[in-house]
Design an enzyme around this catalytic site. Sequence first.
Site, short mmCIF file in Angstrom:
data_model
loop_
_atom_site.label_atom_id
_atom_site.label_comp_id
_atom_site.label_asym_id
_atom_site.label_seq_id
_atom_site.Cartn_x
_atom_site.Cartn_y
_atom_site.Cartn_z
N ASP A 30 8.75 18.43 64.18
CA ASP A 30 9.77 17.96 65.12
C ASP A 30 9.04 17.36 66.33
O ASP A 30 7.93 17.76 66.66
CB ASP A 30 10.68 19.11 65.56
CG ASP A 30 12.04 18.62 66.03
OD1 ASP A 30 13.04 18.84 65.31
OD2 ASP A 30 12.11 17.98 67.11
N GLU A 149 22.66 16.24 52.04
CA GLU A 149 22.81 17.68 52.28
C GLU A 149 24.30 18.03 52.41
O GLU A 149 25.05 17.31 53.05
CB GLU A 149 22.06 18.05 53.57
CG GLU A 149 22.11 19.52 53.91
CD GLU A 149 21.59 20.38 52.76
OE1 GLU A 149 20.42 20.25 52.38
OE2 GLU A 149 22.39 21.18 52.21
N PHE A 150 24.69 19.18 51.83
CA PHE A 150 26.09 19.60 51.89
C PHE A 150 26.25 20.99 52.51
O PHE A 150 27.34 21.55 52.46
CB PHE A 150 26.70 19.61 50.48
CG PHE A 150 26.67 18.25 49.82
CD1 PHE A 150 27.64 17.31 50.10
CD2 PHE A 150 25.65 17.91 48.95
CE1 PHE A 150 27.60 16.05 49.51
CE2 PHE A 150 25.59 16.66 48.35
CZ PHE A 150 26.57 15.72 48.63
N ASN A 206 32.70 14.18 52.65
CA ASN A 206 33.15 14.58 53.98
C ASN A 206 34.49 13.94 54.33
O ASN A 206 35.34 14.56 54.96
CB ASN A 206 32.09 14.24 55.04
CG ASN A 206 31.07 15.37 55.17
OD1 ASN A 206 31.17 16.38 54.48
ND2 ASN A 206 30.10 15.20 56.04
N LEU A 248 42.43 23.69 53.66
CA LEU A 248 43.87 23.45 53.79
C LEU A 248 44.47 24.30 54.91
O LEU A 248 45.68 24.50 54.95
CB LEU A 248 44.59 23.75 52.47
CG LEU A 248 44.48 22.68 51.38
CD1 LEU A 248 45.35 23.05 50.19
CD2 LEU A 248 44.85 21.29 51.88
N CYS A 258 29.50 16.96 61.84
CA CYS A 258 29.56 16.12 60.63
C CYS A 258 30.89 15.42 60.41
O CYS A 258 30.95 14.19 60.42
CB CYS A 258 29.21 16.96 59.41
SG CYS A 258 27.46 17.38 59.37
N1 LIG Z 1 24.52 20.22 60.64
C1 LIG Z 1 25.13 20.19 59.46
O1 LIG Z 1 25.94 21.07 59.14
C2 LIG Z 1 24.85 19.09 58.47
C3 LIG Z 1 25.28 19.24 57.13
C4 LIG Z 1 25.00 18.21 56.22
C5 LIG Z 1 24.35 17.06 56.64
N2 LIG Z 1 23.97 16.93 57.95
C6 LIG Z 1 23.25 15.71 58.35
O2 LIG Z 1 21.86 16.04 58.46
C7 LIG Z 1 21.24 15.31 59.54
C8 LIG Z 1 20.62 16.28 60.52
O3 LIG Z 1 21.63 17.06 61.12
P1 LIG Z 1 21.31 18.35 62.02
O4 LIG Z 1 22.63 18.99 62.32
O5 LIG Z 1 20.25 19.15 61.36
O6 LIG Z 1 20.70 17.65 63.32
P2 LIG Z 1 20.00 18.35 64.57
O7 LIG Z 1 20.36 17.52 65.74
O8 LIG Z 1 20.32 19.80 64.57
O9 LIG Z 1 18.45 18.22 64.28
C9 LIG Z 1 17.76 17.02 64.28
C10 LIG Z 1 16.31 17.31 64.69
O10 LIG Z 1 15.53 16.12 64.48
C11 LIG Z 1 14.57 16.05 65.51
N3 LIG Z 1 14.06 14.66 65.58
C12 LIG Z 1 14.67 13.56 66.08
N4 LIG Z 1 13.88 12.47 65.93
C13 LIG Z 1 12.74 12.91 65.32
C14 LIG Z 1 11.55 12.26 64.89
N5 LIG Z 1 11.39 10.95 65.03
N6 LIG Z 1 10.59 12.99 64.32
C15 LIG Z 1 10.75 14.33 64.16
N7 LIG Z 1 11.86 15.00 64.54
C16 LIG Z 1 12.85 14.29 65.11
C17 LIG Z 1 15.32 16.50 66.73
O11 LIG Z 1 14.44 16.90 67.77
C18 LIG Z 1 16.14 17.67 66.16
O12 LIG Z 1 15.46 18.90 66.27
C19 LIG Z 1 22.37 14.43 60.10
O13 LIG Z 1 22.31 13.18 59.51
C20 LIG Z 1 23.63 15.17 59.71
O14 LIG Z 1 24.73 14.29 59.61
C21 LIG Z 1 24.19 17.92 58.86
#
Ligand SMILES: NC(=O)c1ccc[n+]([C@@H]2O[C@H](COP(=O)([O-])OP(=O)(O)OC[C@H]3O[C@@H](n4cnc5c(N)ncnc54)[C@H](O)[C@@H]3O)[C@@H](O)[C@H]2O)c1
Length: 427
Positions: A30, A149-150, A206, A248, A258
């Site tokens: 990160d 991811e789901f 979604n 529902l 999301c």
């Molecule tokens: N949160 C959920 O429930 C969920 C479920 C399914 C899919 N998603 C998708 O997954 C993706 C991530 O979601 P999330 O909730 O984990 O996001 P998040 O904001 O919790 O985490 C993202 C992380 O990426 C890091 N980051 C940003 N730019 C970076 C880079 N260039 N190099 C390294 N690290 C970097 C940020 O510092 C952060 O820690 C999104 O596209 C989201 O739509 C999320």
Amino acid sequence: MTLTVIGAGYVGLVTAAVFSELGNKVFCLDIDHQKIAGLKRGKVPFFEPSLAEYVKRNIAQKRLYFTTSYKESVPKSQIVIICVGTPPAKNGEADLSYLFSAVEETAKVILRYTLITIKSTIPIGFEQDLAARVKKYAKSNFEFASVPEFLREGTAIQDSLHPDRIVIGTKSPKAQKMLLELHAPIDGKRIICDIRSAQLIKYASNAFLATKVSFANAIATLCEKMAADVTKVMEGVGADRRIGTNYLSPGVGYGGSCLPKDVLAFIALATHFDYEFELLRAVDAVNTGQIESFVNKVKSQLGTLKGRKIAVLGLAFKPNTDDMRDAPSVKIINHLLALGAKVTAYDPQAMENAKKIIPQISYAKDVYDAMRGQDVLLIVTEWPQFSEMDLKQARTLLKNPIIIDGRNLLDPQIVKSHGISYVGIGR
Ligand SMILES: NC(=O)c1ccc[n+]([C@@H]2O[C@H](COP(=O)([O-])OP(=O)(O)OC[C@H]3O[C@@H](n4cnc5c(N)ncnc54)[C@H](O)[C@@H]3O)[C@@H](O)[C@H]2O)c1
């Protein structure tokens, strides 16, 4: 296998923890130095059940490493899994700046064939743009794949170990074989497809879940007009196996990081492909309307809200998480504040995050502290412990014994039997 997971957020950290638990060597990368420093000591930066144990165990077993360096991790990895955020830009489209940066930084250091697998939710049609960005820097062979991811926050580890399906979108048999091997210890149906179809599966899933929630909310509104009980109606509808009971439950609307953003991004994406997604626009409109309808229920109980004291139970967008991204509570509270109300809130996990977004309200130390001397009690998140509250105590502590239940968490008859007025959604 050796992997680098980029992004230590909800998705990335869970992915890294689970793949290391399954025996892979995983670098979790990160750009947030503070987050990585904490993770190296086993400190998980957000609340997710069991995740801290997985992280600590795999650090100790020397399978899970945390880093801020692409150079230290990517060249050693056969697969790079990108899990950075794709938040909404002002026009509703997905902001891909984090993704572009992660892909370019990866490209600069790859030294051998690397499978760059995108887990972040990204719009369909970006693989050519991404490939061009990598080609600009890469000294070695690479390929893209999509494994959307789901997982659901709150049950993320279980969802990752026992998913309904694993979608593997690739361009080559080699990439497909690598990803099938990586996922071999995980159960769930395999959906093998091309990259675009994989990305579309994520958006369509979604969008469908959001549609179910808005449908239930529309039926709830009708139930109020027709004097029917939506909980019974949806129990009856969901009992049909073709429909199912999940998503529902009517309430104050869907939130989180999301559904709201993916619905808007999907509408914008469809427009690019010359399709007006009117069905989804209606889904979004119903969802937005739930907030106003809930605030109207408060107004109809209290009349003017100026100077009225309101307790809000639940701030996180759903139970078992501390995630406040796009939480309905924020919109509701801002609405109440704009109408002159004074708000005291309580949430078992999300108060520290909430304080950064809504610092102007009071925060209580528990459920009873929140309701003391208040004109009304609102339930906004369905934390299970709220359903166990002592209603006798609530009756004495509330100045006005009224509960407005935005999640239909409580039994109206039981609440009323304690001398408390009850207002739910669609019942
Ligand atoms: N949160 C959920 O429930 C969920 C479920 C399914 C899919 N998603 C998708 O997954 C993706 C991530 O979601 P999330 O909730 O984990 O996001 P998040 O904001 O919790 O985490 C993202 C992380 O990426 C890091 N980051 C940003 N730019 C970076 C880079 N260039 N190099 C390294 N690290 C970097 C940020 O510092 C952060 O820690 C999104 O596209 C989201 O739509 C999320």
